[in-house]
Structures are given as structure tokens and as C-alpha cells.
Design an enzyme around this catalytic site. Structure first.
Site, PDB file in Angstrom:
ATOM      1  N   GLU A  14      61.457 -25.748  -0.203  1.00 43.60           N
ATOM      2  CA  GLU A  14      61.514 -25.016   1.067  1.00 43.60           C
ATOM      3  C   GLU A  14      60.831 -23.654   0.896  1.00 43.60           C
ATOM      4  OE1 GLU A  14      62.840 -25.528   4.369  1.00 43.60           O
ATOM      5  OE2 GLU A  14      62.645 -27.587   3.698  1.00 43.60           O
ATOM      6  N   CYS A  52      67.039 -28.989   3.818  1.00 41.73           N
ATOM      7  CA  CYS A  52      66.156 -28.809   4.985  1.00 41.73           C
ATOM      8  C   CYS A  52      66.990 -28.593   6.241  1.00 41.73           C
ATOM      9  CB  CYS A  52      65.255 -30.014   5.205  1.00 41.73           C
ATOM     10  SG  CYS A  52      64.922 -30.971   3.750  1.00 41.73           S
TER      11      CYS A  52
HETATM   12  C1  VIB Z   1      59.768 -27.862   5.794  1.00 39.18           C
HETATM   13  C2  VIB Z   1      60.895 -28.075   6.756  1.00 39.18           C
HETATM   14  N1  VIB Z   1      62.152 -28.069   6.296  1.00 39.18           N
HETATM   15  C3  VIB Z   1      63.170 -28.249   7.163  1.00 39.18           C
HETATM   16  C4  VIB Z   1      62.946 -28.439   8.506  1.00 39.18           C
HETATM   17  C5  VIB Z   1      64.095 -28.563   9.465  1.00 39.18           C
HETATM   18  N2  VIB Z   1      64.524 -29.867   9.769  1.00 39.18           N
HETATM   19  C6  VIB Z   1      63.859 -30.976   9.439  1.00 39.18           C
HETATM   20  S1  VIB Z   1      64.700 -32.368   9.947  1.00 39.18           S
HETATM   21  C7  VIB Z   1      65.988 -31.474  10.524  1.00 39.18           C
HETATM   22  C8  VIB Z   1      67.224 -32.074  11.067  1.00 39.18           C
HETATM   23  C9  VIB Z   1      67.108 -32.939  12.225  1.00 39.18           C
HETATM   24  O1  VIB Z   1      65.902 -33.019  12.846  1.00 39.18           O
HETATM   25  C10 VIB Z   1      65.735 -30.127  10.387  1.00 39.18           C
HETATM   26  C11 VIB Z   1      66.669 -29.107  10.849  1.00 39.18           C
HETATM   27  C12 VIB Z   1      61.605 -28.448   8.950  1.00 39.18           C
HETATM   28  N3  VIB Z   1      61.288 -28.641  10.238  1.00 39.18           N
HETATM   29  N4  VIB Z   1      60.607 -28.262   8.054  1.00 39.18           N
END
Ligand code: VIB
Length: 237
Positions: free
Chosen positions: A222, A149
């Protein structure tokens, strides 16, 4: 760690565990990067309804996802690691989710409405998969789950900036690209990558394979997440 290279005079290239993860996940991440949701967002051409669906679903996704960082604090073995997890937890709740709140306000959606979103089957399956590992797995397993993520979003931010950076001013979703391409998120992703390598060091192949399975699985989720939002999927009943 694995050493590659031939005779003594060669510079020895150390292959890290995350190099292996990165190489093997390419077919999945390429599909993520070429997904119409991602590409249309990059061009600023994404249908507003699809973006709103995503904002709402992602908001409740992040509520659960943030808890994984809290589990990181719980399972960490040293103060520095605890502090980093706490920092990323704070950034998720107050930087990333603030982006969602701002976008929602622009599209006339209240904070309450965002929070009251019911997760779709894909969203629920994704967060339950990770929360199950958080309950039952090691810290290395938790990091393997949450890494795609953070890492792939950073890759997507950089890619969209490269592909469509010249039209970011006129792109109504430009702030999305700027957020994920930012130093803050890049640093967070890089720290998680380093931590994954530290935690994987010295582990037998049997355990590395489990970590890779989590990494591949959440990368596939994802993809399903982009797909779910592009087609505005909901519960059929
Ligand atoms: C489905 C989904 N996957 C990944 C993220 C991105 N993301 C989630 S937490 C994080 C790191 C620090 O906040 C990041 C980059 C998202 N928003 N939604």
C-alpha cells in the site's frame, strides 16, 4: 484468543488476532497516513497529474483485486460468507470502480483508456503477490492479504474526514474521502476484520505468523502504491 488481565475480579479483556495485527502494523500505516499523496489529497492540493496516474493505476489494480473476492466465494465454507464476498465483489466493481469512472470522465479520460492502463512494476508486484496467495493459500491467507486494502482505506477515509472534513465541499477530491469514509466501506471492512478473527481462531502460532506476514506485506505494498503514484513511476524501459 488470548486472555489478558490479572485476578478474578478484573474484567477479562480478550485480545483478538486483528488487535495484534493492528498494533504491529502501526509503523507502516502511519507512514501511509502521512504520505504526501494522502495528505495533499486530503487538503485538495494534490497535483492533477498525480491523481490521474493513481486513478488509472488503481482501476486496473481493482480488476485484479476484485478477483480475490471471487476466490473468497470459491473458498468459503458457508452460504453467508459466500454471499458477503459476492456483495463486496459487487461493491468493488459497481461502487468503487464507478467512482474511478466518474473522476476519469471529469478529467477527460475515457472508460476504454482507464481499462487499457498498463500496470507499473509496483502495481503488478502487488496484485501478483495476492493472486499467488489466492491460487495457493487458504481462505485465511486470502483474507490476510486483502484486509489491509479495505481496512487502511477506511482508516484513511476517517482520518481525512477528521483532519480536513471542514473543507470537503471545496476539495476537488472530496468525493474520494466521502466514498472511503462511507457506511458501505466501513461495513465491508468491519466484516472482513470479524472474518479474519473467526478464521484465525484456534490456529497455532506458526500459522498466525504466516497470516501476519501477508498482512504486513500488503500494507507495505500500500505504501509503495502511494509512492508510485506520487512520483508517477512507470516502467523505466
Ligand atoms: C491500492 C488500493 N488499495 C486499496 C483500495 C481500497 N479498496 C479496494 S477494494 C475495497 C473494498 C471494497 O471495494 C477497498 C476499500 C484501493 N482502491 N486501492
Amino acid at each position: 484468543m488470548k486472555f489478558e488481565g490479572g485476578n478474578k475480579m478484573d474484567i477479562v479483556k480478550i485480545k483478538k488476532f486483528t488487535d495484534r495485527l493492528f498494533e504491529n502494523v502501526q509503523p507502516i500505516w502511519e507512514k501511509n497516513h502521512n504520505h504526501p499523496f494522502v495528505q495533499e489529497l486530503g487538503k485538495g492540493q494534490l497535483d492533477e497529474e498525480k491523481f490521474i496516474h493513481y486513478m488509472k493505476q488503481d482501476y486496473v489494480y481493482l480488476i485484479d483485486y476484485a478477483k480475490l473476492f471471487a476466490v473468497g466465494v470459491l473458498k468459503a465454507q458457508d452460504l453467508h460468507t459466500m454471499g458477503k464476498f459476492a456483495q463486496i465483489l459487487d461493491e468493488t466493481l459497481n461502487v468503487e470502480m464507478e467512482l474511478h469512472r466518474q473522476f476519469a470522465a471529469e478529467f477527460g479520460i475515457s472508460r476504454e483508456e482507464l481499462e487499457a492502463t498498463k500496470p507499473t512494476p509496483v502495481n503488478l508486484a502487488y496484485t501478483r503477490y495476492m493472486l499467488n496467495v489466492a491460487q495457493n493459500g487458504s481462505l485465511a491467507e486470502v483474507v490476510a492479504c486483502l484486509l489491509p486494502c479495505a481496512w487502511d482505506y477506511w482508516e484513511i477515509g476517517k482520518l481525512l474526514r477528521k483532519q480536513y472534513g471542514n473543507q470537503i465541499e471545496t476539495n476537488r477530491y472530496g468525493k474520494w474521502i466521502e466514498t472511503y469514509d462511507s457506511e458501505t466501506f466501513g461495513e465491508g471492512a468491519k466484516w472482513l476484520i470479524r472474518l479474519m478473527d473467526e478464521l484465525a481462531e484456534g490456529k497455532p502460532e506458526r500459522e498466525l505468523a504466516i497470516l501476519e506476514e501477508h498482512f504486513q506485506m500488503t500494507s507495505k505494498y500500500e505504501y509503495l502504491f502511494w509512492e508510485m503514484n506520487y512520483y508517477k513511476q512507470e516502467w523505466p524501459i
